[in-house]
Design a protein around this motif. Sequence first.
Motif, mmCIF file in Angstrom:
data_model
loop_
_atom_site.group_PDB
_atom_site.id
_atom_site.type_symbol
_atom_site.label_atom_id
_atom_site.label_comp_id
_atom_site.label_asym_id
_atom_site.label_seq_id
_atom_site.Cartn_x
_atom_site.Cartn_y
_atom_site.Cartn_z
ATOM 1 N N THR A 1 30.712 -23.408 82.708
ATOM 2 C CA THR A 1 32.122 -23.234 82.367
ATOM 3 C C THR A 1 32.357 -21.773 81.964
ATOM 4 O OG1 THR A 1 32.219 -25.514 81.556
ATOM 5 C CG2 THR A 1 33.961 -24.033 80.827
ATOM 6 N N PRO A 2 33.434 -21.151 82.457
ATOM 7 C CA PRO A 2 34.509 -21.678 83.289
ATOM 8 C C PRO A 2 34.430 -21.234 84.750
ATOM 9 C CG PRO A 2 35.271 -19.731 82.123
ATOM 10 C CD PRO A 2 33.809 -19.883 81.777
ATOM 11 N N ALA A 3 33.221 -21.097 85.298
ATOM 12 C CA ALA A 3 33.055 -20.599 86.671
ATOM 13 C C ALA A 3 32.832 -21.710 87.690
ATOM 14 C CB ALA A 3 31.869 -19.633 86.729
ATOM 15 N N SER A 4 32.510 -22.911 87.264
ATOM 16 C CA SER A 4 32.039 -23.955 88.191
ATOM 17 C C SER A 4 33.026 -24.294 89.293
ATOM 18 C CB SER A 4 31.692 -25.228 87.410
ATOM 19 O OG SER A 4 30.612 -24.993 86.537
ATOM 20 N N GLU A 5 34.340 -24.147 89.013
ATOM 21 C CA GLU A 5 35.342 -24.515 90.025
ATOM 22 C C GLU A 5 35.226 -23.661 91.285
ATOM 23 O OE1 GLU A 5 36.703 -26.171 86.248
ATOM 24 O OE2 GLU A 5 35.888 -24.239 86.865
ATOM 25 N N ILE A 6 34.726 -22.425 91.153
ATOM 26 C CA ILE A 6 34.538 -21.592 92.347
ATOM 27 C C ILE A 6 33.503 -22.246 93.263
ATOM 28 C CG2 ILE A 6 33.840 -19.311 93.202
ATOM 29 C CD1 ILE A 6 34.700 -18.178 90.478
ATOM 30 N N MET A 7 32.405 -22.674 92.672
ATOM 31 C CA MET A 7 31.365 -23.336 93.446
ATOM 32 C C MET A 7 31.872 -24.663 94.010
ATOM 33 S SD MET A 7 27.399 -24.157 92.406
ATOM 34 C CE MET A 7 27.808 -25.051 90.916
ATOM 35 N N GLU A 8 32.593 -25.427 93.212
ATOM 36 C CA GLU A 8 33.105 -26.715 93.669
ATOM 37 C C GLU A 8 34.071 -26.539 94.838
ATOM 38 O OE1 GLU A 8 34.737 -28.299 90.103
ATOM 39 O OE2 GLU A 8 32.781 -28.605 89.150
ATOM 40 N N TYR A 9 34.902 -25.503 94.768
ATOM 41 C CA TYR A 9 35.830 -25.227 95.868
ATOM 42 C C TYR A 9 35.065 -24.871 97.139
ATOM 43 C CZ TYR A 9 39.423 -22.815 98.597
ATOM 44 O OH TYR A 9 40.265 -22.423 99.607
ATOM 45 N N LEU A 10 34.099 -23.976 97.014
ATOM 46 C CA LEU A 10 33.373 -23.513 98.196
ATOM 47 C C LEU A 10 32.450 -24.582 98.770
ATOM 48 C CD1 LEU A 10 32.634 -19.809 97.203
ATOM 49 C CD2 LEU A 10 34.278 -20.659 98.877
ATOM 50 N N ILE A 11 31.973 -25.509 97.946
ATOM 51 C CA ILE A 11 31.179 -26.634 98.464
ATOM 52 C C ILE A 11 31.995 -27.430 99.487
ATOM 53 C CG2 ILE A 11 30.293 -28.919 97.824
ATOM 54 C CD1 ILE A 11 29.172 -27.602 95.272
ATOM 55 N N LYS A 12 33.296 -27.574 99.222
ATOM 56 C CA LYS A 12 34.166 -28.320 100.133
ATOM 57 C C LYS A 12 34.572 -27.500 101.352
ATOM 58 C CE LYS A 12 36.236 -30.759 96.192
ATOM 59 N NZ LYS A 12 37.471 -30.911 95.385
ATOM 60 N N VAL A 13 34.770 -26.192 101.149
ATOM 61 C CA VAL A 13 35.404 -25.370 102.183
ATOM 62 C C VAL A 13 34.413 -24.649 103.085
ATOM 63 C CG1 VAL A 13 36.934 -23.387 102.564
ATOM 64 C CG2 VAL A 13 37.497 -25.090 100.815
ATOM 65 N N LEU A 14 33.344 -24.071 102.516
ATOM 66 C CA LEU A 14 32.455 -23.229 103.319
ATOM 67 C C LEU A 14 31.844 -23.943 104.534
ATOM 68 C CD1 LEU A 14 30.389 -20.773 101.062
ATOM 69 C CD2 LEU A 14 32.148 -20.264 102.760
ATOM 70 N N PRO A 15 31.429 -25.197 104.428
ATOM 71 C CA PRO A 15 30.861 -25.857 105.617
ATOM 72 C C PRO A 15 31.818 -25.903 106.802
ATOM 73 C CG PRO A 15 30.293 -27.082 103.645
ATOM 74 C CD PRO A 15 31.280 -26.051 103.222
ATOM 75 N N LYS A 16 33.134 -25.863 106.548
ATOM 76 C CA LYS A 16 34.103 -25.875 107.643
ATOM 77 C C LYS A 16 34.063 -24.574 108.433
ATOM 78 C CE LYS A 16 37.228 -28.845 104.988
ATOM 79 N NZ LYS A 16 38.583 -28.958 104.364
#
Length: 582
Positions: free
Chosen positions: A225-240
């Motif tokens: 915290t408070p950086a985890s949301e960056i990783m959570e966002y990219l986990i969903k988006v980067l594979p695309k």
Amino acid sequence: MKRELSWKIGGQQGEGVESTDRIFSTALNRLGYYLYGYRHFSSRIKGGHTNNKIRISVDPIRAISDELDILVAFDQESIDLNAGELIEEGVIVADAKFDPVRPEGSTARLFSVPITQLAEELGTSLMKNMVATGASWALLGLPLEILNKAVAEEFSRKGETVVAKNVEAVRRGADYVLQLAGGPLEMFRLAPADGKQKLFMIGNDAIGLGAVAAGCRFMSAYPITPASEIMEYLIKVLPKFGGTVIQTEDEIAAITMAIGANYGGARTLTASAGPGLSLMMEAIGLAGMTETPVVIVDTQRGGPSTGLPTKQEQSDINAMIYGTHGEIPKIVIAPSTVEECFYDTVEAFNLAEIYQCPVILVTDLQLSLGKQSAEPFDFKRVQIERGKLADEIEPREDGSLFKRYELAEDGISPRSLPGQKNGIHHVTGVEHSEDGRPSESAANRQKMMNKRLSKLTKLKMTDPIRADALHEQPDLLLIGMGSTGGTIDEARRRLFAEGITSNHVTIRLLHPFPAEELRPHLARCKRIVVVENNATAQLANLIKMHLPEYAGLLHSELKYNGNPFMPSEIYNACKEMFAWQP
């Protein structure tokens, strides 16, 4: 009609506070209102008081409001802790389950609504957040169909039955509170918004989107915290986009993996907070010595040590600039809005490759996690610049290695990637010669140090400072960074209404420090106030170090109790400091 108002919901963590806020604000965003949010939450998964505050306006806003119009309370603690913010005509919507009591001296109207009971009648107390949302929406007199659409989208993945029950919970909450209030409250009826839906997002998501737009295809990080949301966002988006995210065992692994991937030619990101940044320091030095580009996001929070993991602070400035042992070139950029989080992330990747050095993108907790409205991003502004990355390398007849660390006039050497024809060279964290071989020669050492440190002498960055300099000779200059910008501007408007003129500078490039860009603004002012969320005036001390002739004019307004600044605090501090009266 009101042009703006503030709404807050409070309860225990894990009780539905966050989802109530999310659906309520999503619906308001679709009506075209400008929004600015603040989350006060505990450093635990469940339990402990939490509250979310949303400021709603027909005009652009970038700060939390001092006052509160409507408070939704799931427990008495939420009333006791937050009722002091309510305006005289404010309203408390409280769950009848805990027999709510209005605090002594409060003039707010108390509506005791059986929030939990109405939810349980529909099958589960979990729907009490929708009952509360409906009650809040009804008091504003806004069209229920807009809210119902937001509810339907939130629960669509759970099936039509769940959607229908939640829509019914909204209706019951709305009907009950309207019976108590005698209809929508005219004092809270909002003027119509422009109807144009804006982006409504946190800074962390804007950073993640900026990374994708910049060509980042790999992220290595450890949750914090408070950086985890960056990783959570990219986990969903980067594979695309053919990319991936690896959750590492710690921050040391995260930064070294990011350095390795960048060395291999992939644009790579890592993100952390103060404790993780501390662990990364030796590896950041390695990136500086090997002249490997890498982008690191530092989302500041309360320190030191574990400190206040979920609270606001801006106390990593010294660590980011001076934390590594030895001396290396590095760039530290501080965006101040969601829009800047996006565009500055793109620029951070470009600067890292152009100058072949670490770039730290620094936010604070409020900017990272506080949702705010933003205009749609202009992707035409996104340009990819990879610096002196060699396309083709000429063969060398003598069989020598590629001069990866060539003593170039501008300090920036040509760069090859592993496996590139004719680009073979040695790489090490030990001091080295032009082809990367270890060298302890005194003459070579001095040349290499001069080469590395000279790279940033002509650094070009978009808007190293952002200045609102309306007055030629203002009474006051306010300086800040990060999320303080909007709060400072609101304080300035109040000061101006009383005849006190002020200019405002947001420092966006912390290192190398933009002394020459800042100098003319300091020279025009009688007094200077530096606003920052730390105890030791780190930003003010940077200014004093680089522009010592103005040190006597500087005054620091500091806040380090874990909460962001309110406009009234800056306004009152300026008035008290100079003994100005209305």
